[in-house]
Write a protein that holds these residues in place. Structure first.
Motif, PDB file in Angstrom:
ATOM      1  N   PHE B 100      32.386  17.254 -20.947  1.00  0.00           N
ATOM      2  CA  PHE B 100      32.318  16.307 -22.182  1.00  0.00           C
ATOM      3  C   PHE B 100      32.352  16.954 -23.337  1.00  0.00           C
ATOM      4  N   SER B 101      32.765  16.668 -24.332  1.00  0.00           N
ATOM      5  CA  SER B 101      32.996  17.246 -25.891  1.00  0.00           C
ATOM      6  C   SER B 101      32.526  16.279 -26.812  1.00  0.00           C
ATOM      7  N   ASP B 102      31.952  15.250 -26.654  1.00  0.00           N
ATOM      8  CA  ASP B 102      31.276  14.497 -27.936  1.00  0.00           C
ATOM      9  C   ASP B 102      30.244  14.020 -27.387  1.00  0.00           C
ATOM     10  N   ASP B 104      28.885  10.903 -27.710  1.00  0.00           N
ATOM     11  CA  ASP B 104      29.237   9.454 -26.939  1.00  0.00           C
ATOM     12  C   ASP B 104      29.185   9.870 -25.468  1.00  0.00           C
ATOM     13  N   SER B 105      30.331  10.773 -25.213  1.00  0.00           N
ATOM     14  CA  SER B 105      30.371  10.737 -23.501  1.00  0.00           C
ATOM     15  C   SER B 105      29.112  11.663 -23.106  1.00  0.00           C
ATOM     16  N   ARG B 167      23.325  11.233 -33.420  1.00  0.00           N
ATOM     17  CA  ARG B 167      24.473  10.313 -33.485  1.00  0.00           C
ATOM     18  C   ARG B 167      24.489   9.460 -34.771  1.00  0.00           C
ATOM     19  N   GLU B 171      29.200  12.575 -34.796  1.00  0.00           N
ATOM     20  CA  GLU B 171      29.711  12.027 -33.480  1.00  0.00           C
ATOM     21  C   GLU B 171      30.081  13.072 -32.310  1.00  0.00           C
TER      22      GLU B 171
END
Lengths: 128, 171
Positions: B100-102, B104-105, B167, B171
């Motif tokens: 996962f790189s952000d 949100d994920s 957040r 982001e």
């Protein structure tokens, strides 16, 4: 309802990469190249984003070629209009940032000092 | 055949990143995770630092085989799974490896874990309660499990909240 909201950086780069057909790993490489190594889309994040964009019909999955397991995707007309709208929004951000902070050091100093007109030159000299 | 060692170890659900850290320390010491089972981990000899290992809790609804082949397309190797936990590794020469790189994920991932622990926790609570009504002597096992799982859910909730406050600004 959400038309005016910003795209995430991942969404933006994925849509941009899909201007021509591309598979998952290709999108990761292209986003990294375009951003000079700054944006690294991780596979799980990319997988989720691709599925969400297919559901929204911003992109389509192209028919899988014989002898290949790789799924290729391409942007749709709808996706392109979303991307163009985002580009407009980004332009506005950059223009406003440039207008207030950008240009010469003198104007940046003046903006920070909150002084106007004649004070600008003295502000510049003091800083220098 | 390559030299292997097998280790038995227990990790709490909220310690999944400690588990991941352990795999990567093993890889730095020349032992790459090659197969997984319940509390059982097998490592094969590798060059020190040859692999980066990652694990994730996979959603029940998403299609497993298409996800695994997507991961493989990006150079990752699928090691195996235990319940909903999937294990991947990738050669470190291919660059940094993350799933996962952000925010949100990452948040979605924590929410998936939280949902699983909550469902398992509530199930144990109900079963334990019904069993104790029926006078079962072993109902305390379900009630203890329920408490542990509820605690795990609380830990996950704390981590989700921390991401939420980040957040608000990024982001």
């Amino acid at each position: 309802m959400f038309e005016n909201l910003a795209l995430t950086e991942a969404t933006y780069y994925i849509l941009l990469s899909l201007h021509s057909p591309q598979h998952g790993y290709g999108i990761m490489q292209q986003a990294e190249a375009l951003s000079h190594g700054r944006v690294r889309l991780a596979a799980g994040t990319l997988y989720g984003a691709l599925n969400a964009m297919v559901d929204k019909r911003w992109i389509v999955q192209l028919p899988v070629e014989d002898g290949s397991r790789k799924k290729n995707y391409q942007i749709t007309e709808l996706g392109l209009s979303v991307l163009k709208q985002e580009l407009e929004r980004l332009r506005e951000l950059v223009n406003n940032g440039d207008a207030i902070l950008g240009g010469t050091n003198a104007s940046a100093g003046a903006a920070q000092n909150g002084k106007t007109g004649a004070a600008q030159t003295t502000g510049g000299r003091n800083n220098g | 055949m390559a030299k292997t060692i097998t280790k038995f170890r227990w990790f709490w659900v909220w310690d999944f990143d400690k588990e991941e850290k352990w795999f990567n320390e093993m890889a730095m010491n020349g032992w790459a995770l090659v197969s997984v089972g319940f509390c059982r981990y097998t490592f094969e000899a590798c060059e020190p630092g040859e692999y980066i290992v990652r694990l994730e809790m996979h959603g029940v609804n998403s299609s497993d085989s298409s996800y695994v082949s997507f991961m493989e397309e990006t150079g990752a190797e699928y090691i195996g799974r235990v319940f909903q936990w999937m294990y991947f590794r990738r050669k470190s020469e291919l660059g940094p490896f993350d799933i996962f790189s952000d925010i949100d994920s990452k948040r979605d991932h924590l929410r998936r874990i939280n949902k699983m622990t909550l469902i398992a926790g509530l199930t144990n609570l109900v079963v334990g309660f019904l069993n104790s009504m029926n006078g079962s002597r072993l109902s305390w096992i379900n009630l203890v499990l329920a408490s542990v799982l509820m605690y795990a859910s609380g830990r996950m909730k704390g981590r989700i909240d921390a991401l939420d406050s980040e957040r608000l600004l990024r982001e």
